[in-house]
Design a protein around this motif. Sequence first.
Motif, PDB file in Angstrom:
ATOM      1  N   TYR A  58       0.813  -1.216   0.000  1.00  0.00           N
ATOM      2  CA  TYR A  58       0.000   0.000   0.000  1.00  0.00           C
ATOM      3  C   TYR A  58       0.849   1.269   0.000  1.00  0.00           C
ATOM      4  O   TYR A  58       0.356   2.358   0.297  1.00  0.00           O
ATOM      5  CB  TYR A  58      -0.938  -0.010   1.206  1.00  0.00           C
ATOM      6  N   PRO A  81      -7.224   3.440  -0.135  1.00  0.00           N
ATOM      7  CA  PRO A  81      -7.137   2.042  -0.588  1.00  0.00           C
ATOM      8  C   PRO A  81      -8.393   1.272  -0.180  1.00  0.00           C
ATOM      9  O   PRO A  81      -8.719   1.163   1.004  1.00  0.00           O
ATOM     10  CB  PRO A  81      -5.890   1.516   0.138  1.00  0.00           C
ATOM     11  N   LEU A  84      -7.977  -1.912   2.254  1.00  0.00           N
ATOM     12  CA  LEU A  84      -7.174  -1.789   3.467  1.00  0.00           C
ATOM     13  C   LEU A  84      -8.035  -1.245   4.595  1.00  0.00           C
ATOM     14  O   LEU A  84      -8.770  -0.276   4.417  1.00  0.00           O
ATOM     15  CB  LEU A  84      -5.992  -0.844   3.240  1.00  0.00           C
ATOM     16  N   THR A 131      -9.553   4.546   6.889  1.00  0.00           N
ATOM     17  CA  THR A 131      -9.886   4.287   5.489  1.00  0.00           C
ATOM     18  C   THR A 131     -11.382   4.201   5.217  1.00  0.00           C
ATOM     19  O   THR A 131     -11.772   3.982   4.061  1.00  0.00           O
ATOM     20  CB  THR A 131      -9.218   2.984   5.011  1.00  0.00           C
TER      21      THR A 131
END
Length: 209
Positions: A58, A81, A84, A131
């Motif tokens: 990542y 991402p 993730l 995230t």
Amino acid sequence: MKRTVIAAAVSALLLSGCAAQGGETTATAPGAAPSAASSAPSTVPPVPAGAEALLAAYGLDGRSTVEIIDHLDRLGGIRRPADLRASVRPDELVLSGRGQEFSLPIPDDRFYLSVAPYTDRTHECFHHSLTTCTGELAARDVQVTITDEATGEALVDETRTTFANGFTGFWLPRGIDATLTVTYGGKTGETKIYTGQDAPTCLTTLQLA
């Protein structure tokens, strides 16, 4: 001293962190570089063995836990991402993706609190998800003060631009009681915060009125 912390829905949110994007609800209750409070920690814990491959996948390799948190919290939209998950706990960052999960230690003298002030819409949160969490007021200039209740010291007194996810994050001393005040568009919200082992790393209940 009474500690006012956000404890609603703790059992449901300890593992998942914030609601995913698009998971905001309508509130019914009335109501960037790190700041000076985030001076360099005395110790920087090493990355656990075996985590390098996941971090590299990542683009996070070579960064400390503090740097990873600062980086991921500033991402928004398609830059995040999708596969993730990164959950900030008081003493560690839990990363999971591609069938792997690792915990990266946070310096023992620092506590990360990510704040999403709001006027109309919010969501429940306890452990900040770097995230998936989204707040109402993205890319807005807000005035923030954080005052240590024991010493009266202003740990933060500055204008911040909220991240693309609607949050802004603060590295604070661990184990303190403080007062957080946010002002935006002529509206102000104030609340007590605590940076102990059982404290939330995500604050989404600060309504500006």
